[in-house]
Design an enzyme around this catalytic site. Sequence first.
Site, PDB file in Angstrom:
ATOM      1  N   TYR A 139       0.880  -1.173   0.000  1.00  0.00           N
ATOM      2  CA  TYR A 139       0.000   0.000   0.000  1.00  0.00           C
ATOM      3  C   TYR A 139       0.919   1.226   0.000  1.00  0.00           C
ATOM      4  O   TYR A 139       1.634   1.473   0.963  1.00  0.00           O
ATOM      5  CB  TYR A 139      -0.888  -0.047   1.252  1.00  0.00           C
ATOM      6  CG  TYR A 139      -1.941   1.016   1.375  1.00  0.00           C
ATOM      7  CD1 TYR A 139      -2.261   1.875   0.331  1.00  0.00           C
ATOM      8  CD2 TYR A 139      -2.666   1.155   2.567  1.00  0.00           C
ATOM      9  CE1 TYR A 139      -3.251   2.833   0.467  1.00  0.00           C
ATOM     10  CE2 TYR A 139      -3.658   2.123   2.710  1.00  0.00           C
ATOM     11  CZ  TYR A 139      -3.941   2.954   1.656  1.00  0.00           C
ATOM     12  OH  TYR A 139      -4.912   3.914   1.796  1.00  0.00           O
ATOM     13  N   LYS A 167      -1.490  -1.259  -4.051  1.00  0.00           N
ATOM     14  CA  LYS A 167      -2.511  -0.215  -4.098  1.00  0.00           C
ATOM     15  C   LYS A 167      -1.765   1.106  -4.102  1.00  0.00           C
ATOM     16  O   LYS A 167      -1.111   1.455  -3.117  1.00  0.00           O
ATOM     17  CB  LYS A 167      -3.444  -0.297  -2.891  1.00  0.00           C
ATOM     18  CG  LYS A 167      -4.453   0.867  -2.889  1.00  0.00           C
ATOM     19  CD  LYS A 167      -5.304   0.964  -1.632  1.00  0.00           C
ATOM     20  CE  LYS A 167      -6.143   2.235  -1.714  1.00  0.00           C
ATOM     21  NZ  LYS A 167      -6.868   2.528  -0.456  1.00  0.00           N
TER      22      LYS A 167
END
Lengths: 309, 309, 309, 309
Positions: A139, A167
Site C-alpha cells: 500500500y 494499491k
Amino acid sequence: MIARKPRYTGVIPPVVTPLTDDGDIDVGSLERLVAFLIDGGVSGLFALGSSGEVAYLTDAQRRQVLDVIIGAAAGQVPVVAGAIDTTTKRVVERARAAQEQGADAVVATAPFYVRTDDDETDRHFREIAGAIDIPLIAYDVPVAVGRKLDTARVLALAESGVLAGIKDSSGDDVGLRRLTLGAAGFPDFAVLTGHEVVVDGAMMSGVDGAVPGLANVDPHGYHALLKAGGAQDWARAKQEQDRLADLFGIVDVARRGTASASAAGLGAFKTALVLRGIIAGNAMCSPMRALDESESRSIAAILQRTGVL
Amino acid sequence: MIARKPRYTGVIPPVVTPLTDDGDIDVGSLERLVAFLIDGGVSGLFALGSSGEVAYLTDAQRRQVLDVIIGAAAGQVPVVAGAIDTTTKRVVERARAAQEQGADAVVATAPFYVRTDDDETDRHFREIAGAIDIPLIAYDVPVAVGRKLDTARVLALAESGVLAGIKDSSGDDVGLRRLTLGAAGFPDFAVLTGHEVVVDGAMMSGVDGAVPGLANVDPHGYHALLKAGGAQDWARAKQEQDRLADLFGIVDVARRGTASASAAGLGAFKTALVLRGIIAGNAMCSPMRALDESESRSIAAILQRTGVL
Amino acid sequence: MIARKPRYTGVIPPVVTPLTDDGDIDVGSLERLVAFLIDGGVSGLFALGSSGEVAYLTDAQRRQVLDVIIGAAAGQVPVVAGAIDTTTKRVVERARAAQEQGADAVVATAPFYVRTDDDETDRHFREIAGAIDIPLIAYDVPVAVGRKLDTARVLALAESGVLAGIKDSSGDDVGLRRLTLGAAGFPDFAVLTGHEVVVDGAMMSGVDGAVPGLANVDPHGYHALLKAGGAQDWARAKQEQDRLADLFGIVDVARRGTASASAAGLGAFKTALVLRGIIAGNAMCSPMRALDESESRSIAAILQRTGVL
Amino acid sequence: MIARKPRYTGVIPPVVTPLTDDGDIDVGSLERLVAFLIDGGVSGLFALGSSGEVAYLTDAQRRQVLDVIIGAAAGQVPVVAGAIDTTTKRVVERARAAQEQGADAVVATAPFYVRTDDDETDRHFREIAGAIDIPLIAYDVPVAVGRKLDTARVLALAESGVLAGIKDSSGDDVGLRRLTLGAAGFPDFAVLTGHEVVVDGAMMSGVDGAVPGLANVDPHGYHALLKAGGAQDWARAKQEQDRLADLFGIVDVARRGTASASAAGLGAFKTALVLRGIIAGNAMCSPMRALDESESRSIAAILQRTGVL
C-alpha cells in the site's frame, strides 16, 4: 508479452465502517453496505483501509469489522484486509490474525512513525510475506506514511513473488505509469489505483483495478467505469469518470477550517450512504467530528445532480 | 511571576530496549541499564519512547518492557510511559494499561498516519487526559508524526490542566522559546527538550528538563550539565554540552546509505552501552540492522575521545 | 585550539527597505535607518537580505538600496550585500556588481527554483568565490531555498577558504552546534545565526554574531545581548533575550489568514520603525499588503510593554 | 456546454537551450532545433521554461534565446515566453521585455523564494496581466516554487480573463481533473499538462495540450499522441504514450548520486538531440555537469529501442 492475469482486478472498495452514536461498530449497517457493494458489481472488498477508519479503531473493533465483512461477503468476492501498523513485527501479528480470520489477502504499508529507508522497507515486506500463507499487497500512501515506495524496489518484489500487487495512492501518475510498464512482465502482479477521479487515465496507463473510497457511495458507477475501460470503450469510461469526479465534490462540502481532511472525506462518504439509505448514521471515530445537517443537505444536492439520488 | 515547580525536571532518559539475538527483551540488560541510569543521577525514566524502539515492539513486548523498568526503578524515580498509537481510542487503551502497570505519567503524540488538524489534536489530548488518573505529557515530534503541535494550543491545554508537560523534539528553537515564555504562568507545567546537543541553550530558554536519547550512554554527563544549568553556571554547562555534542557523533558512524537514521542512531546508543559493559548485545528490532564490528570500533574511539571509556 | 577571529561578529542587521507609497525606495528613511542602526552599536550592515525585501525589488532598486546603505554607512561599519538569485552565473553577475558598488562582502544561497544537489552547491559556491575579490558568506535558508546546506560541506568550504562565514537561518539548532564545533579550527570563518529569539543559546553554542531582522527595531537591545554573551554574562544575556523574544511577538500581530508570513513579519518591522520615528511609512512591495491602523496599535502596545517605546 | 477553443492547444515543447563548450548560446543549434520541432508538428514553442534552463541563464542570454527562437519560428507557430522571477515587479519587467521582443504570450509562476499565500498569488497574477497586452499563462510547478496553485483561485482568474491558460506540472492528477471540469465553462482558457508520460490520461481528463520536455527529443511522437487523443483514438494514443514513456527512461541514465535531477533530465534531452544530429553538443549551464560518453551510449540504446534512432 505475457498476458497478465492478476488475482485482483476490477473495483475493490475500501469499505467504510458504520458506527453507532456510542462509537460501536454498527453491524447491521455494515452488513447492508457489504450487500450493497456486492450488488454494485465489486470484485472484492478491502476491509480495514484508510476509508474504513482503520487507524481509529481499537484492536477489538478491527477484529469485529473483519469478521462482519468476511461473514457478509460469504465467499461471493474475496476480502482483502489491511494490516496497518508501524513496523514489521507488529504488522506480522496483524497479518497473521487476518489470515486466521479468513482474509484472502493482506495489505501493508512501509514502516511509518519511524525513520526508515528503502532497504528496511524491502526487508519489511519480505518478512511479512514470509510469515503468512496468503498474498501480500503493498500500500503506497505517502500522505499517511510520509514516504513513497521506490518503483524499482516494488517491481523487484513483484518479480520475486513477495508482492501480489500494489494499491497506489501516491498521486504520482508518472510513477504509476512506470509501475504498469514495468509490471508487464509479471502476469500475477496487480496494480491498483487508490484514487477516485482519474481511474480512466489510470486504466489507460494499464492498471488492473481500482480501490476508490468513493466506490462505497456509487459502486455501480465505478463498475461501469472499469467495465468500459476494460472494453477499451474510452468515451464511455471518460463520461462515467467525469460524472464520478463531479460526485467526488462531496468531500469538499465540510466547512473550511472546521473539519480535518479525513473527517471531511470519510464523513462525506458516510453521509452519502445515510442519504442513500444504506447505513443508519454518519458518526465518526474520535477525534473526528461528524458532518452536520447543513453539510448533509449540500451532499444531497450533489448526489441528486450526479444521478445518485 | 509565579515560581514554577513542575513535577518533571532534570534528566529523564528515553530508555533503550536491549534485545537478545532472538529479538526478545533482554531483561537482565534492561535491569542493569535502569540501575546505571539511576546511578547516573537521572530524575525519571521515559519508558517506551522512540529511543526505546516503541514503534517496533509488539504489545506483549511493550508490556514486558514497562514492567521491567517499573520493577527495576522500584520507586527511586518516577517512570513515564509512552502511549504511542495512531489515534485517540487506541492511545487511551495504551494509556490506561500503562496506568494499571504502575506508570507515573503517560506521554502521547498528536494523531498520526491520519490527516488531522489542530482542533482534532486538541480533542485528542483532552479525551486521553479524561480517561486516566495520572498526568499526561504531550510529545511534539514532527519527524515521526508529520505535524508540529501549535504552541498556543499547547499553552491553553497547560493552563486548563489537561497537559502536565511537553517533550519537545520538534527542533524548532523559536517555538521552544515561545513555549517557555508562555508557560511561565503555569507553575506545574514542565517543558522538556528532547534534543541532545543544545540542552544548555534550551535551559537558557527556560526548559525544566531534558529527555535526550544520548543520556542512555552518559547519564552522568547530562546530570552534570543540567545541574550546572540549574545553578546558572553556564560556562560549566557549555563545557559539558560541548563534550556531549562531540559524543553525539556516534550517531553518524554507520556507513552512509547502509542504515536508516533510526538504525544508525539507536544502534549507536546500544553499541556504546555494550562497550561500556552495561548491556549484553546491540541487536535491533526488525527491519533495522545492528551496527557491525567496524562501526563498533569507530564508536569506541569516540567514547574514548570524550572520556566515556 | 586556535583563537577564532572572524571578520564578521556582533550584530549585523539585515536592513529593511523603506518605501514610499508609490513603491519607490524612500532614500531619506533608509539613511535615517542606517544612522539609527549604527548608533545602536551594530558591527555591520546586511543589505539586500530577506528582511530587505530583496526578492521583491527590481534590479535598479537593488542597486539603489546598496548605494544608499554604503553611502550612509560611510565606512563606519562594513556592508555585506546579498547576491540573491537562482543559479551560479546569475549570482556571479550580482556579486560582481555588489563588489563594484563597494560592498565589503557578498552573501549567497545555494541554487534555488531548480532541482540541485550537494555537489552542484559546492561548485556553485566555489565558482562565485572565484569570481570576486571580496569575501563570500553562505546563507542557509531552507524556508526560501527548499534545501539545507550540508554541514560537512560547509566546513570543507570554510577550511579551503572559499567561504568566510555562514548566516544560518535554518532553524536547526543541532546542525548549528555541529557547525560551531567543527569551525573551531578555522579562525577566520564566522558563524552567524539568522534568528531572533535564541541568540543567547546560539552564543552558548559558539556563534560569532547574529543577523536578526528584529535588530532593525531594537539594535541597542541586540547589541546589549551580544555584549553580555561575549562577556559570558549569561544571566544578563538571557534577560535581554527574553525581552527581545517578547518584542518579537510583533510578527504575529497581522490578522490570521489576511497576510502572508513575509508580509506579517517584515510589515511588523517597518510598522515598528514608523512608530519609533525612524522611517516615514510602512508600505510594502507588491504583492504584499502593508499592516493597517489596528495592527499598528497592537504593535505599539508590544513596543511599550517591552520598553522600546 | 460551451465549446472550448483555447488559443493554446497541441504540443508546445519547452525548448531546450543548446550551449557551446564555453557556455554561450549555440545559435545555430537552437535554430536547427526550432526547425526540427516545427517539422515535428508542434503547435507552439515555449521559450525560457525550466527545460530551457531559464533559471541558469543570465538576463542577456535570456534575451538572446528568445530572439533566436522568435526569429527561427518566423511566425509559423506562436512563441510563449517564460517570465520567471521571484516576485511581481520583477516578473512584470521580464514580461514586458518578452512582449517587446515579440512573444505571443507570457508564462509566470506564483512568487517563490518568499513566504507567500493565495491572496498574494492572486494579486500577483492580476498585476502581471494588467501590465502586458499579451495573454498570461500560469505555471503551476510546486517542485520549483514550493507551493501548488489553488484550483478554485485559478478558475476564478480564468473566468475573469486574467489567465489565458495554465501549464500544470504539479503532478496532482486529481487537481488536474478538477481543473478541466471547472474550466469547461471558460472556452478561451487552455489547460496544458507539463508531464511526459501521462498525456493520454490527461487528454482523457480534458486537457487542451501538452508541454512535455521530452517533446524536444521526439516531437513527432507527441504530435501523433495528441492527434490520436484529439480524435478519441485512445488505443493509438495509449500505444504512442507507452512508447514515449519508455523513451522517458533516458532521464534516469545518469549515474545515481553523481548528477542532480535537473542535470540528469535536461542533460538527457540534450544528449539525445546530439545523438539525433539536431544540436552540436550537450554542454550544461553551471553548476550542472554534462552527461558523459558512457551515459550517452545508454541513451543511444534507449533511442534505438524506442525507434527514435
